[in-house]
Design a protein around this motif. Structure first.
Motif, PDB file in Angstrom:
ATOM      1  N   GLN A   1       7.306  22.500 -26.044  1.00  0.00           N
ATOM      2  CA  GLN A   1       6.417  22.857 -27.160  1.00  0.00           C
ATOM      3  C   GLN A   1       4.942  22.643 -26.834  1.00  0.00           C
ATOM      4  O   GLN A   1       4.080  23.004 -27.634  1.00  0.00           O
TER       5      GLN A   1
ATOM      6  N   ARG B   1       4.197  11.925 -36.749  1.00  0.00           N
ATOM      7  CA  ARG B   1       5.616  12.254 -36.643  1.00  0.00           C
ATOM      8  C   ARG B   1       5.810  13.557 -35.875  1.00  0.00           C
ATOM      9  O   ARG B   1       6.737  13.693 -35.066  1.00  0.00           O
ATOM     10  N   ALA B   2       4.951  14.530 -36.129  1.00  0.00           N
ATOM     11  CA  ALA B   2       5.060  15.813 -35.429  1.00  0.00           C
ATOM     12  C   ALA B   2       4.833  15.647 -33.934  1.00  0.00           C
ATOM     13  O   ALA B   2       5.575  16.216 -33.119  1.00  0.00           O
ATOM     14  N   TRP B   3       3.826  14.844 -33.556  1.00  0.00           N
ATOM     15  CA  TRP B   3       3.557  14.642 -32.129  1.00  0.00           C
ATOM     16  C   TRP B   3       4.706  13.890 -31.459  1.00  0.00           C
ATOM     17  O   TRP B   3       5.070  14.195 -30.317  1.00  0.00           O
ATOM     18  N   ARG B   4       5.297  12.896 -32.144  1.00  0.00           N
ATOM     19  CA  ARG B   4       6.411  12.156 -31.550  1.00  0.00           C
ATOM     20  C   ARG B   4       7.630  13.046 -31.324  1.00  0.00           C
ATOM     21  O   ARG B   4       8.400  12.844 -30.394  1.00  0.00           O
ATOM     22  N   ALA B   5       7.816  14.031 -32.193  1.00  0.00           N
ATOM     23  CA  ALA B   5       8.991  14.897 -32.112  1.00  0.00           C
ATOM     24  C   ALA B   5       8.804  16.060 -31.143  1.00  0.00           C
ATOM     25  O   ALA B   5       9.779  16.750 -30.817  1.00  0.00           O
ATOM     26  N   LEU B   6       7.579  16.290 -30.664  1.00  0.00           N
ATOM     27  CA  LEU B   6       7.327  17.425 -29.774  1.00  0.00           C
ATOM     28  C   LEU B   6       8.064  17.259 -28.448  1.00  0.00           C
ATOM     29  O   LEU B   6       8.130  16.173 -27.879  1.00  0.00           O
ATOM     30  N   THR B   7       8.599  18.362 -27.945  1.00  0.00           N
ATOM     31  CA  THR B   7       9.216  18.378 -26.630  1.00  0.00           C
ATOM     32  C   THR B   7       8.208  18.920 -25.618  1.00  0.00           C
ATOM     33  O   THR B   7       7.225  19.574 -25.991  1.00  0.00           O
TER      34      THR B   7
ATOM     35  N   GLU C   1       5.886  20.142 -42.982  1.00  0.00           N
ATOM     36  CA  GLU C   1       6.419  18.960 -43.664  1.00  0.00           C
ATOM     37  C   GLU C   1       5.611  18.660 -44.928  1.00  0.00           C
ATOM     38  O   GLU C   1       6.172  18.296 -45.970  1.00  0.00           O
TER      39      GLU C   1
END
Length: 332
Positions: free
Chosen positions: A113, A104-110, A327
């Motif tokens: 970042q 989830r963290a990798w999918r949300a990275l811009t 998280e």
């Protein structure tokens, strides 16, 4: 009677007394409950060299041998199977849950970042750590006082360079954590071993007079390697004498989360207002060692200057791991 006066349930009062007893603040017996001995409450943050509270930060000299210290200060961590210190039950870690949070963290990275991160650490993780410490450890702090590092050894190296100059005195426990001895020598400090007993580190009046410290490294929740817990009276005395001497205590909250009886003891950092304490913690035991994420909680009066010093160092990375850990903490 107390329950009636406060307008609460009787069990609430009983639980409060049990909590105070488990942390050593009161002593119950068949005749009643009395307050444990104390040496008084200190008052203000010590004055440290320089307007910003930091040392002159002499260049880090790897391998500099400071004042000779008895070799018994180093406690060897030989392979001891199930009894090896510092190794959690890795096969019990919820790897699937952690993997989902990482994804989830990798999918949300811009794309932004993917650049070098905040030298102090990701704001989300710093906030989550501050919230966790306030509830679980009684630490008085906000996210601005929390700084992310690569491990306890890294935290020690940074603190010794930030808060002491070459030639100044570092107290460490004797016997104690060998990494503290190595860090002190590497920073060019005069390292002095202070004996421990069943109530933790036990500096004498002669110690304070003969080798007044700039920094005091201690593991009050679980002394390494003896396992003793620094008593409430000893904690208050150490805070009081450190403040009077203008010293900072480095509280390594080693193994504080693991208690075989009763809740975890409150951290020294939160015992008094503006405590002269730099608090160290790590996720190597509660998570896993390969995560390489730890943290420092700096006194509020020194946080701004410490942040400026950190900004001059290497920029931080592993953004996804830090966000996943934030998280993980928030999820309980």
């Amino acid at each position: 009677v107390l329950a009636a006066e406060l307008g609460v349930a009787r069990n609430t009062v009983l639980y409060a007394y049990e909590q105070l007893a488990s942390e050593g603040f009161v002593l119950p017996d068949r005749r009643g409950t009395v307050v444990a001995g104390s040496t008084g409450v200190p008052a203000a943050l010590p004055v440290v060299d320089g307007q910003d509270g930091l040392s002159r930060r002499a260049r880090y000299l790897r391998g500099v041998a400071g004042q000779d210290v008895n070799a018994a200060l180093v406690f060897p961590a030989d392979a001891m199977g199930a009894f090896a210190p510092g190794v959690p039950a890795l096969d019990e870690f919820p790897l699937a849950q952690w993997r989902r949070m990482l994804e989830r963290a990798w999918r949300a990275l811009t794309p932004r970042q993917l650049n070098y991160g905040d030298p102090a650490g990701e704001p989300a993780l710093r906030m989550a750590i501050a919230e966790h410490l306030r509830v679980a450890r009684g630490v008085v702090c906000d996210a601005g006082q929390v700084f992310i590092t690569d491990g306890t050894q890294s935290s020690l190296d940074v603190c010794l360079r930030a808060f002491a100059d070459q030639g100044e005195t570092l107290w460490i426990e004797h016997p104690g954590y060998g990494g503290a001895l190595a860090a002190g020598r590497g920073a060019g400090l005069q390292v002095t071993g202070i004996a421990v007993d069943m109530d933790g580190i036990a500096p004498t009046h002669a110690d304070w007079l003969a080798t007044p410290p700039r920094l005091i490294y201690t593991t009050p929740s679980h002394q390494y390697p003896t396992g003793s817990v620094l008593s409430p009276a000893r904690r208050m005395a150490l805070l009081e004498r450190a403040r009077a001497a203008g010293a900072l205590i480095i509280e390594d909250d080693y193994d504080s989360e693991f208690r075989h009886g009763g809740p975890p003891l409150a951290a020294m950092q939160g015992l008094v207002a503006d405590a002269p304490v730099v608090y160290l913690g790590t996720f190597s035991k509660t998570m896993f060692p390969a995560l390489r994420i730890a943290f420092i909680v700096v006194p509020a009066a020194l946080a701004g200057a410490f942040a400026q010093m950190q900004a001059q160092g290497a920029a931080r990375g592993r953004v996804a791991e830090q966000l996943a850990l934030a998280e993980f903490l928030r999820s309980g």
